[in-house]
Design a protein around this motif. Structure first.
Motif, PDB file in Angstrom:
ATOM      1  N   ARG A 199      36.125 -22.583 -11.851  1.00  0.00           N
ATOM      2  CA  ARG A 199      37.352 -23.239 -11.389  1.00  0.00           C
ATOM      3  C   ARG A 199      38.523 -22.264 -11.251  1.00  0.00           C
ATOM      4  NH1 ARG A 199      37.615 -27.477 -16.185  1.00  0.00           N
ATOM      5  NH2 ARG A 199      37.220 -25.494 -17.247  1.00  0.00           N
ATOM      6  N   LEU A 200      38.357 -21.033 -11.726  1.00  0.00           N
ATOM      7  CA  LEU A 200      39.473 -20.087 -11.769  1.00  0.00           C
ATOM      8  C   LEU A 200      39.103 -18.777 -11.085  1.00  0.00           C
ATOM      9  CD1 LEU A 200      40.445 -20.599 -15.528  1.00  0.00           C
ATOM     10  CD2 LEU A 200      41.481 -21.704 -13.544  1.00  0.00           C
ATOM     11  N   ARG A 201      40.144 -18.059 -10.645  1.00  0.00           N
ATOM     12  CA  ARG A 201      39.939 -16.728 -10.074  1.00  0.00           C
ATOM     13  C   ARG A 201      39.664 -15.743 -11.202  1.00  0.00           C
ATOM     14  NH1 ARG A 201      44.937 -15.479  -6.198  1.00  0.00           N
ATOM     15  NH2 ARG A 201      46.019 -15.871  -8.178  1.00  0.00           N
ATOM     16  N   GLY A 202      38.629 -14.943 -11.043  1.00  0.00           N
ATOM     17  CA  GLY A 202      38.228 -14.028 -12.100  1.00  0.00           C
ATOM     18  C   GLY A 202      38.596 -12.584 -11.806  1.00  0.00           C
ATOM     19  N   ALA A 203      37.711 -11.672 -12.245  1.00  0.00           N
ATOM     20  CA  ALA A 203      37.977 -10.244 -12.100  1.00  0.00           C
ATOM     21  C   ALA A 203      37.918  -9.787 -10.647  1.00  0.00           C
ATOM     22  CB  ALA A 203      36.984  -9.449 -12.944  1.00  0.00           C
ATOM     23  N   ASP A 204      37.396 -10.648  -9.750  1.00  0.00           N
ATOM     24  CA  ASP A 204      37.335 -10.254  -8.337  1.00  0.00           C
ATOM     25  C   ASP A 204      38.731 -10.003  -7.778  1.00  0.00           C
ATOM     26  OD1 ASP A 204      34.358 -10.860  -7.339  1.00  0.00           O
ATOM     27  OD2 ASP A 204      34.945 -12.350  -8.812  1.00  0.00           O
ATOM     28  N   ARG A 205      39.737 -10.755  -8.272  1.00  0.00           N
ATOM     29  CA  ARG A 205      41.081 -10.541  -7.729  1.00  0.00           C
ATOM     30  C   ARG A 205      41.619  -9.176  -8.147  1.00  0.00           C
ATOM     31  NH1 ARG A 205      46.202 -11.964 -10.286  1.00  0.00           N
ATOM     32  NH2 ARG A 205      45.999 -12.146 -12.534  1.00  0.00           N
ATOM     33  N   ILE A 206      41.191  -8.661  -9.315  1.00  0.00           N
ATOM     34  CA  ILE A 206      41.606  -7.326  -9.724  1.00  0.00           C
ATOM     35  C   ILE A 206      40.927  -6.281  -8.852  1.00  0.00           C
ATOM     36  CG2 ILE A 206      41.686  -5.698 -11.644  1.00  0.00           C
ATOM     37  CD1 ILE A 206      41.652  -8.050 -13.553  1.00  0.00           C
ATOM     38  N   MET A 207      39.616  -6.474  -8.574  1.00  0.00           N
ATOM     39  CA  MET A 207      38.915  -5.514  -7.724  1.00  0.00           C
ATOM     40  C   MET A 207      39.477  -5.527  -6.305  1.00  0.00           C
ATOM     41  SD  MET A 207      34.847  -5.230  -6.744  1.00  0.00           S
ATOM     42  CE  MET A 207      34.347  -4.293  -8.177  1.00  0.00           C
ATOM     43  N   ASP A 208      39.764  -6.717  -5.768  1.00  0.00           N
ATOM     44  CA  ASP A 208      40.324  -6.790  -4.417  1.00  0.00           C
ATOM     45  C   ASP A 208      41.676  -6.101  -4.340  1.00  0.00           C
ATOM     46  OD1 ASP A 208      38.102  -8.214  -3.654  1.00  0.00           O
ATOM     47  OD2 ASP A 208      39.051 -10.179  -3.869  1.00  0.00           O
ATOM     48  N   ARG A 209      42.453  -6.212  -5.418  1.00  0.00           N
ATOM     49  CA  ARG A 209      43.749  -5.523  -5.455  1.00  0.00           C
ATOM     50  C   ARG A 209      43.546  -4.007  -5.456  1.00  0.00           C
ATOM     51  NH1 ARG A 209      49.362  -6.284  -4.910  1.00  0.00           N
ATOM     52  NH2 ARG A 209      50.449  -4.827  -6.290  1.00  0.00           N
ATOM     53  N   LEU A 210      42.565  -3.524  -6.224  1.00  0.00           N
ATOM     54  CA  LEU A 210      42.262  -2.086  -6.247  1.00  0.00           C
ATOM     55  C   LEU A 210      41.881  -1.577  -4.864  1.00  0.00           C
ATOM     56  CD1 LEU A 210      40.198  -1.971  -9.563  1.00  0.00           C
ATOM     57  CD2 LEU A 210      42.364  -0.793  -9.178  1.00  0.00           C
ATOM     58  N   LEU A 211      41.047  -2.355  -4.172  1.00  0.00           N
ATOM     59  CA  LEU A 211      40.597  -1.931  -2.839  1.00  0.00           C
ATOM     60  C   LEU A 211      41.737  -1.945  -1.838  1.00  0.00           C
ATOM     61  CD1 LEU A 211      37.199  -3.876  -2.729  1.00  0.00           C
ATOM     62  CD2 LEU A 211      37.563  -1.438  -3.180  1.00  0.00           C
ATOM     63  N   ALA A 212      42.728  -2.825  -2.048  1.00  0.00           N
ATOM     64  CA  ALA A 212      43.860  -2.884  -1.127  1.00  0.00           C
ATOM     65  C   ALA A 212      44.831  -1.732  -1.328  1.00  0.00           C
ATOM     66  CB  ALA A 212      44.595  -4.219  -1.295  1.00  0.00           C
ATOM     67  N   LEU A 213      44.798  -1.111  -2.514  1.00  0.00           N
ATOM     68  CA  LEU A 213      45.763  -0.052  -2.836  1.00  0.00           C
ATOM     69  C   LEU A 213      45.239   1.357  -2.569  1.00  0.00           C
ATOM     70  CD1 LEU A 213      47.264  -1.390  -6.179  1.00  0.00           C
ATOM     71  CD2 LEU A 213      48.251  -1.499  -3.901  1.00  0.00           C
ATOM     72  N   GLY A 214      43.986   1.498  -2.242  1.00  0.00           N
ATOM     73  CA  GLY A 214      43.463   2.834  -1.990  1.00  0.00           C
ATOM     74  C   GLY A 214      41.998   2.794  -1.626  1.00  0.00           C
ATOM     75  N   PRO A 215      41.454   3.911  -1.142  1.00  0.00           N
ATOM     76  CA  PRO A 215      40.037   3.950  -0.763  1.00  0.00           C
ATOM     77  C   PRO A 215      39.148   3.735  -1.975  1.00  0.00           C
ATOM     78  CG  PRO A 215      40.973   6.161  -0.790  1.00  0.00           C
ATOM     79  CD  PRO A 215      42.122   5.217  -0.947  1.00  0.00           C
TER      80      PRO A 215
END
Length: 394
Positions: A89-105
């Motif tokens: 029901r909740l956003r997990g660690a994927d949102r942290i990984m997606d943020r990492l990918l958005a900030l650099g290669p």
């Protein structure tokens, strides 16, 4: 293939994006978790480690009710990692990984130098402005041992990551003080009014008459459990605190013998409960609000009847109405509990207990939002409500 890593079991890789690996497993309490870590080679890159630290700080600062709580993070370990509760029901660690990918290669060296440092500082500052949540990772929730061994053999998560997060603003104490003064004045006026009404028809010569029990039957009783109701209040109207109740715990400790507490009992309630003597309680329908620290710390306890046989759908609806979701459930869903420590200086949590008395089912519940130094007291209140409610089971 699943494996055991540190205190986590059945660990298996779920997603790999260059330098970042996302695994799934379970902790020692059996709760499903997600583990986000850097690869062994990327862990040696200071820029990559710095980006992970910045992103974890961002995750703490922007966490909302739709985000799963971060249970453990060790960003100083040889192989840094962060553990997040897995809940569909909740956003997990994927949102942290997606943020990492958005900030650099995802692979290769990250940009370094003044421009890269300024970019990371900008991300930290933006996160700090959105929330005053702490950068230091919160410990594991109830049921997960504190100080457990870290991921991939790293030391226990004792050192917080070095990040820049603005400290929380100090709450103004003026409004709680004024509210407290106003409440005292109102209570005194009510007590005097009741005394005048009850004593108006008495024989003035009868000075040995027992004091009225109206205040006790409608409000709270302090001191020993036997003071929860006076002789004039029938036991089926004002519940008695049960010294023979079970001694179970959902976390923390129980009230100790001789510890300063007050017993709270209200007419029509199915159970009585205790709070630390520093709290003052007032009833509002089928709930009671107990406050301390000039209103900055609040414990709420309540109950509600569950119609019929109290089916699963009805229980879920009652439990999901409580704050600090999700609650970890025990004993086939009869008991649920949660705690939150992500906000600096605050301890928050919720408790849910369903009890079948033979004549019907009632739902006892409690929620707390207190200064963090009172967390042990709140576990004691949770455990007291749990045991006093379950003592009414048929």
């Amino acid at each position: 293939m699943s494996r055991t890593v540190g205190p986590y079991n059945d660990v298996a890789t779920a997603r790999v994006e260059g330098a970042y690996e996302l695994c799934e497993g379970s902790d020692e309490g059996g709760r499903p978790v997600q583990i986000l870590t850097l690869g062994s080679t990327s862990s040696k890159d200071p820029a990559r480690r710095g980006l992970l630290s910045d992103t974890v700080a961002w995750a703490y600062a922007t966490a909302g009710p739709e985000d799963a709580p971060i249970l453990v993070a060790d960003l100083e370990a040889e192989q840094p990692y962060v553990v997040v509760l897995k809940d569909p029901r909740l956003r997990g660690a994927d949102r942290i990984m997606d943020r990492l990918l958005a900030l650099g290669p995802a692979t290769g060296p990250l940009p370094v130098g003044p421009a890269a440092a300024a970019q990371r500082a900008g991300h930290q500052l933006a996160a700090a402005r959105r929330s005053a949540a702490p950068a230091a990772p919160a410990g594991p929730a109830s049921g997960s041992p504190r100080g457990a061994a870290g991921f991939a053999g790293s030391p226990p998560p004792m050192s917080p990551p070095v990040v820049i997060i603005a400290p929380p603003k100090k709450r103004s104490q003026l409004v709680p003080i004024l509210v407290g003064i106003g409440s005292v004045v109102v209570i005194l006026a009510l007590v005097v009014g009741v005394w005048v009404l009850l004593s108006g028809g008495d024989d003035p010569s009868d000075s040995s008459a027992e004091p009225s029990d109206t205040t006790t039957a409608a409000g709270e009783a302090t001191g020993a459990p036997s003071e929860a109701a006076e002789d004039g209040a029938p036991e089926n109207e004002v519940p008695q605190w049960d010294p023979e109740a079970p001694q179970e715990r959902v976390g923390g400790t129980l009230f100790e013998e001789g510890q300063g507490t007050r017993t709270v009992a209200y007419a029509g309630w199915p159970f009585a409960f205790r709070v630390p003597e520093g709290f003052s309680c007032s009833e509002s329908g089928q709930s009671a609000v107990c406050t301390a620290d000039a209103g900055d710390s609040k414990i709420t306890v309540g109950w509600e009847a569950c119609a019929g046989s109290c089916p699963t759908a009805a229980r879920d609806a009652m439990r999901e109405a409580l704050p600090y979701q999700p609650l970890q459930e025990f004993q086939n869903g009869d008991i649920g509990v949660s705690e939150r420590t992500q906000v600096s200086g605050r301890w928050r949590g919720a408790l849910s207990v369903f009890t079948d008395t033979g004549d019907g089912v009632f739902h006892a519940w409690s929620s707390v939002d207190v200064a963090d130094f009172r967390s042990d007291e709140c576990w004691q209140v949770f455990n007291d409500v749990l045991n006093q409610a379950t003592a009414k089971a048929a």
